[in-house]
Design a protein around this motif. Structure first.
Motif, PDB file in Angstrom:
ATOM      1  N   GLY A 139      -1.224 -12.603 -24.752  1.00  0.00           N
ATOM      2  CA  GLY A 139      -2.780 -12.641 -24.003  1.00  0.00           C
ATOM      3  C   GLY A 139      -3.744 -13.434 -25.155  1.00  0.00           C
ATOM      4  N   ARG A 140      -4.911 -13.192 -25.209  1.00  0.00           N
ATOM      5  CA  ARG A 140      -5.844 -13.558 -25.207  1.00  0.00           C
ATOM      6  C   ARG A 140      -5.895 -13.205 -26.656  1.00  0.00           C
ATOM      7  N   THR A 141      -5.240 -13.580 -27.391  1.00  0.00           N
ATOM      8  CA  THR A 141      -5.512 -13.192 -29.454  1.00  0.00           C
ATOM      9  C   THR A 141      -6.377 -13.735 -29.512  1.00  0.00           C
ATOM     10  N   PHE A 142      -6.200 -15.283 -29.253  1.00  0.00           N
ATOM     11  CA  PHE A 142      -7.484 -15.728 -29.977  1.00  0.00           C
ATOM     12  C   PHE A 142      -9.020 -15.130 -30.100  1.00  0.00           C
ATOM     13  N   SER A 143      -9.292 -14.763 -29.305  1.00  0.00           N
ATOM     14  CA  SER A 143     -10.207 -13.549 -29.418  1.00  0.00           C
ATOM     15  C   SER A 143     -10.998 -11.878 -30.400  1.00  0.00           C
ATOM     16  N   THR A 144      -9.284 -11.584 -30.761  1.00  0.00           N
ATOM     17  CA  THR A 144      -9.197 -10.735 -31.888  1.00  0.00           C
ATOM     18  C   THR A 144      -9.271 -10.757 -32.716  1.00  0.00           C
ATOM     19  N   ASN A 145     -10.217 -10.809 -33.809  1.00  0.00           N
ATOM     20  CA  ASN A 145     -11.051 -10.848 -34.956  1.00  0.00           C
ATOM     21  C   ASN A 145     -10.272  -9.234 -36.153  1.00  0.00           C
ATOM     22  N   VAL A 146     -10.377  -8.679 -35.780  1.00  0.00           N
ATOM     23  CA  VAL A 146      -9.964  -7.277 -36.709  1.00  0.00           C
ATOM     24  C   VAL A 146      -8.501  -6.759 -35.874  1.00  0.00           C
ATOM     25  N   MET A 147      -7.913  -6.960 -36.138  1.00  0.00           N
ATOM     26  CA  MET A 147      -6.627  -5.965 -35.566  1.00  0.00           C
ATOM     27  C   MET A 147      -6.161  -4.097 -36.757  1.00  0.00           C
ATOM     28  N   GLY A 148      -6.327  -3.609 -36.401  1.00  0.00           N
ATOM     29  CA  GLY A 148      -6.008  -1.919 -36.542  1.00  0.00           C
ATOM     30  C   GLY A 148      -5.012  -1.267 -36.280  1.00  0.00           C
ATOM     31  N   TRP A 149      -5.103  -0.389 -37.508  1.00  0.00           N
ATOM     32  CA  TRP A 149      -4.083   0.913 -37.191  1.00  0.00           C
ATOM     33  C   TRP A 149      -4.999   2.788 -36.601  1.00  0.00           C
ATOM     34  N   PHE A 150      -4.443   3.111 -35.718  1.00  0.00           N
ATOM     35  CA  PHE A 150      -4.857   4.783 -35.917  1.00  0.00           C
ATOM     36  C   PHE A 150      -4.386   5.627 -35.465  1.00  0.00           C
ATOM     37  N   ARG A 151      -4.819   6.899 -35.634  1.00  0.00           N
ATOM     38  CA  ARG A 151      -3.303   8.090 -35.418  1.00  0.00           C
ATOM     39  C   ARG A 151      -4.086   9.033 -34.941  1.00  0.00           C
ATOM     40  N   GLN A 152      -3.485   9.670 -34.059  1.00  0.00           N
ATOM     41  CA  GLN A 152      -3.776  10.969 -33.279  1.00  0.00           C
ATOM     42  C   GLN A 152      -2.754  12.233 -33.589  1.00  0.00           C
TER      43      GLN A 152
ATOM     44  N   ARG B 265      -8.426  10.912 -32.888  1.00  0.00           N
ATOM     45  CA  ARG B 265      -8.251   9.864 -32.922  1.00  0.00           C
ATOM     46  C   ARG B 265      -8.429   9.242 -34.712  1.00  0.00           C
ATOM     47  N   GLU B 266      -8.198   9.213 -35.462  1.00  0.00           N
ATOM     48  CA  GLU B 266      -9.228   9.201 -36.318  1.00  0.00           C
ATOM     49  C   GLU B 266      -8.409   7.666 -36.686  1.00  0.00           C
ATOM     50  N   PHE B 267      -9.075   6.549 -37.828  1.00  0.00           N
ATOM     51  CA  PHE B 267      -8.848   5.588 -37.803  1.00  0.00           C
ATOM     52  C   PHE B 267      -8.210   5.548 -38.924  1.00  0.00           C
TER      53      PHE B 267
ATOM     54  N   GLU C  90       1.282  15.192 -43.203  1.00  0.00           N
ATOM     55  CA  GLU C  90      -0.115  15.017 -42.772  1.00  0.00           C
ATOM     56  C   GLU C  90      -0.251  14.365 -42.232  1.00  0.00           C
ATOM     57  N   ASP C  91       1.061  13.018 -42.605  1.00  0.00           N
ATOM     58  CA  ASP C  91       0.672  11.833 -41.463  1.00  0.00           C
ATOM     59  C   ASP C  91       1.755  12.009 -39.982  1.00  0.00           C
ATOM     60  N   THR C  92       2.002  13.302 -40.180  1.00  0.00           N
ATOM     61  CA  THR C  92       2.384  13.434 -38.606  1.00  0.00           C
ATOM     62  C   THR C  92       1.717  13.379 -37.045  1.00  0.00           C
ATOM     63  N   ALA C  93       1.891  12.118 -36.585  1.00  0.00           N
ATOM     64  CA  ALA C  93       0.872  12.017 -35.659  1.00  0.00           C
ATOM     65  C   ALA C  93       1.325  10.975 -34.778  1.00  0.00           C
ATOM     66  N   VAL C  94       0.672  10.006 -33.463  1.00  0.00           N
ATOM     67  CA  VAL C  94       1.035   9.059 -33.037  1.00  0.00           C
ATOM     68  C   VAL C  94       0.358   8.559 -32.945  1.00  0.00           C
ATOM     69  N   TYR C  95       0.709   7.245 -33.692  1.00  0.00           N
ATOM     70  CA  TYR C  95       0.242   5.689 -34.603  1.00  0.00           C
ATOM     71  C   TYR C  95      -0.260   4.602 -33.313  1.00  0.00           C
TER      72      TYR C  95
END
Length: 123
Positions: A25-38, A44-46, A87-92
């Protein structure tokens, strides 16, 4: 922007997994990409983030174990996870933001979210 995450699974403690996220899609509008987990019953945490220039940020809990990378030409971001712990077990979740602020750990800065992929680390 649509985000599709993949790569989760079951791994033994000490093992490795690689998560991938494809943006469309409009990927040109994205500067930061990240991963969070819950994790279950937790907020949900960074986890990690990277901007178009390649600057990165990590949560203290994953520094030295996880590596985030990005391919701007392919609109993909990956999270290499090593020395995994139970403790890394989570939905990412993969996320993208148009922000140019430096506070990449703030959940509300992210405009777009993927569907999540489950990572289970067994002891």
């Amino acid at each position: 922007v649509q985000l599709q995450a993949s790569g989760g699974g079951l791994v033994l403690a000490g093992g490795s997994l690689r998560l991938s996220c494809a943006a469309s899609g409009r990927t040109f509008s994205t500067n930061v990409m990240g991963w969070f987990r819950q994790a279950p019953a937790k907020e949900r945490e960074f986890v990690a983030a990277i901007n178009r220039s390649g600057s990165t940020s990590y949560a203290d809990s994953v520094k030295g174990r996880f590596t985030i990378s990005r391919d701007n030409a392919k609109n993909t971001v990956a999270l290499e996870m090593n020395s995994l712990k139970p403790e890394d077990t989570a939905v990412y979740y993969c996320a993208a933001s148009s922000t140019y602020s430096s506070t990449w750990y703030i959940t509300n800065l992210y405009n777009y979210w993927g569907q999540g992929t489950l990572v289970t680390v067994s002891s």
